[in-house]
Write a protein that holds these residues in place. Structure first.
Motif, short mmCIF file in Angstrom:
data_model
loop_
_atom_site.label_atom_id
_atom_site.label_comp_id
_atom_site.label_asym_id
_atom_site.label_seq_id
_atom_site.Cartn_x
_atom_site.Cartn_y
_atom_site.Cartn_z
N PHE A 191 0.83 -1.20 0.00
CA PHE A 191 0.00 0.00 0.00
C PHE A 191 0.87 1.26 0.00
O PHE A 191 0.59 2.21 -0.72
N SER A 192 1.95 1.26 0.77
CA SER A 192 2.88 2.40 0.79
C SER A 192 3.54 2.60 -0.57
O SER A 192 3.69 3.74 -1.04
N LEU A 193 3.91 1.51 -1.24
CA LEU A 193 4.52 1.61 -2.55
C LEU A 193 3.53 2.14 -3.60
O LEU A 193 3.90 2.91 -4.48
N ILE A 194 2.29 1.74 -3.50
CA ILE A 194 1.26 2.24 -4.42
C ILE A 194 1.06 3.74 -4.22
O ILE A 194 0.96 4.50 -5.19
N LYS A 195 1.01 4.19 -2.96
CA LYS A 195 0.87 5.63 -2.69
C LYS A 195 2.08 6.41 -3.23
O LYS A 195 1.92 7.45 -3.84
N LEU A 196 3.28 5.87 -3.01
CA LEU A 196 4.50 6.53 -3.49
C LEU A 196 4.49 6.62 -5.02
O LEU A 196 4.83 7.66 -5.60
N THR A 197 4.07 5.57 -5.68
CA THR A 197 3.98 5.55 -7.14
C THR A 197 2.98 6.59 -7.63
O THR A 197 3.25 7.33 -8.58
N ALA A 198 1.82 6.67 -6.98
CA ALA A 198 0.79 7.64 -7.37
C ALA A 198 1.29 9.07 -7.19
O ALA A 198 1.11 9.92 -8.08
N VAL A 199 1.92 9.35 -6.06
CA VAL A 199 2.44 10.70 -5.80
C VAL A 199 3.52 11.05 -6.82
O VAL A 199 3.53 12.15 -7.39
N THR A 200 4.43 10.12 -7.08
CA THR A 200 5.51 10.36 -8.05
C THR A 200 4.94 10.58 -9.45
O THR A 200 5.37 11.47 -10.17
N LEU A 201 3.95 9.79 -9.82
CA LEU A 201 3.32 9.92 -11.12
C LEU A 201 2.67 11.29 -11.28
O LEU A 201 2.85 11.96 -12.30
N ILE A 202 1.94 11.72 -10.28
CA ILE A 202 1.28 13.03 -10.33
C ILE A 202 2.32 14.15 -10.37
O ILE A 202 2.20 15.10 -11.15
N LEU A 203 3.36 14.01 -9.56
CA LEU A 203 4.39 15.04 -9.49
C LEU A 203 5.13 15.18 -10.82
O LEU A 203 5.26 16.28 -11.36
N PHE A 204 5.60 14.07 -11.39
CA PHE A 204 6.44 14.14 -12.58
C PHE A 204 5.69 14.06 -13.91
O PHE A 204 6.23 14.45 -14.94
N ALA A 205 4.46 13.59 -13.91
CA ALA A 205 3.70 13.50 -15.16
C ALA A 205 2.68 14.61 -15.30
O ALA A 205 2.17 14.84 -16.40
N VAL A 206 2.38 15.32 -14.22
CA VAL A 206 1.37 16.38 -14.28
C VAL A 206 1.95 17.72 -13.81
O VAL A 206 2.02 18.69 -14.57
#
Length: 183
Positions: free
Chosen positions: A5-20
């Motif tokens: 669950f922590s890895l999924i949250k980190l992936t989502a945050v990173t995706l939003i930060l670097f892709a948006v």
């Protein structure tokens, strides 16, 4: 499970930060830059004829030629050849360029050809040549355009850019646009 669950949250945050967020921030900064981040274009009669910081192919004999390009002037594939002066394939390519240059400039000797006229730059997109690279082409260009050599030479000399640090250069696109205006 907690780790996943922590890895999924980190992936989502990173995706939003670097892709948006990051692309929107860069786009926003570009909007306040000169020409809204679209590069330094050269306009003739309100029409874009090229980009001042990207080399373009000029191969007609009535124009000044720029440096050879390892990527055929394709800005999406900016790169050098990565071949050194001991590479036989590279040496053959440079010799071919020298031979071609001498055919079109029969008044020159091999030793008189500036290196930048037969070797590509590291990016393959250098928009500039040395003043010597432009001056050795004056005779050819003047003859092709039925202009006095002195007039074409004066044009080249007026387009020499001197930098505080680094060598003098001539922007090939700017020179050729000015050449088209010369009568």
């Amino acid at each position: 499970m907690k780790t996943i669950f922590s890895l999924i949250k980190l992936t989502a945050v990173t995706l939003i930060l670097f892709a948006v967020i990051y692309p929107l921030a860069i786009y926003g900064i570009a909007q306040i830059a000169p020409n809204q981040g679209k590069g330094e274009t050269l306009l003739v009669n309100g029409k874009v004829v090229g980009y001042q910081k990207i080399g373009q192919k000029f191969d007609k004999s009535n124009y000044f030629w720029g440096r050879p390009s390892a990527v055929d002037y394709n800005a999406t594939g900016s790169a050098g050849s990565n071949k050194g002066p001991s590479n036989a394939e590279y040496l053959a390519l440079v010799q071919k360029r020298i031979d071609t240059f001498l055919v079109v400039h029969p008044y020159l000797k091999k030793a008189e050809i500036p290196a930048d006229m037969v070797t590509a730059s590291g990016s393959g997109l250098d928009p500039n040549i040395s003043p010597q690279g432009a001056l050795v082409q004056v005779k050819r260009v003047a003859k092709e355009r039925n202009l006095a050599e002195a007039k074409v030479k004066a044009l080249v000399e007026s387009k020499i850019n001197t930098a505080v640090v680094g060598p003098e250069t001539v922007n090939v696109l700017e020179l050729n646009v000015a050449l088209d205006k010369l009568r």
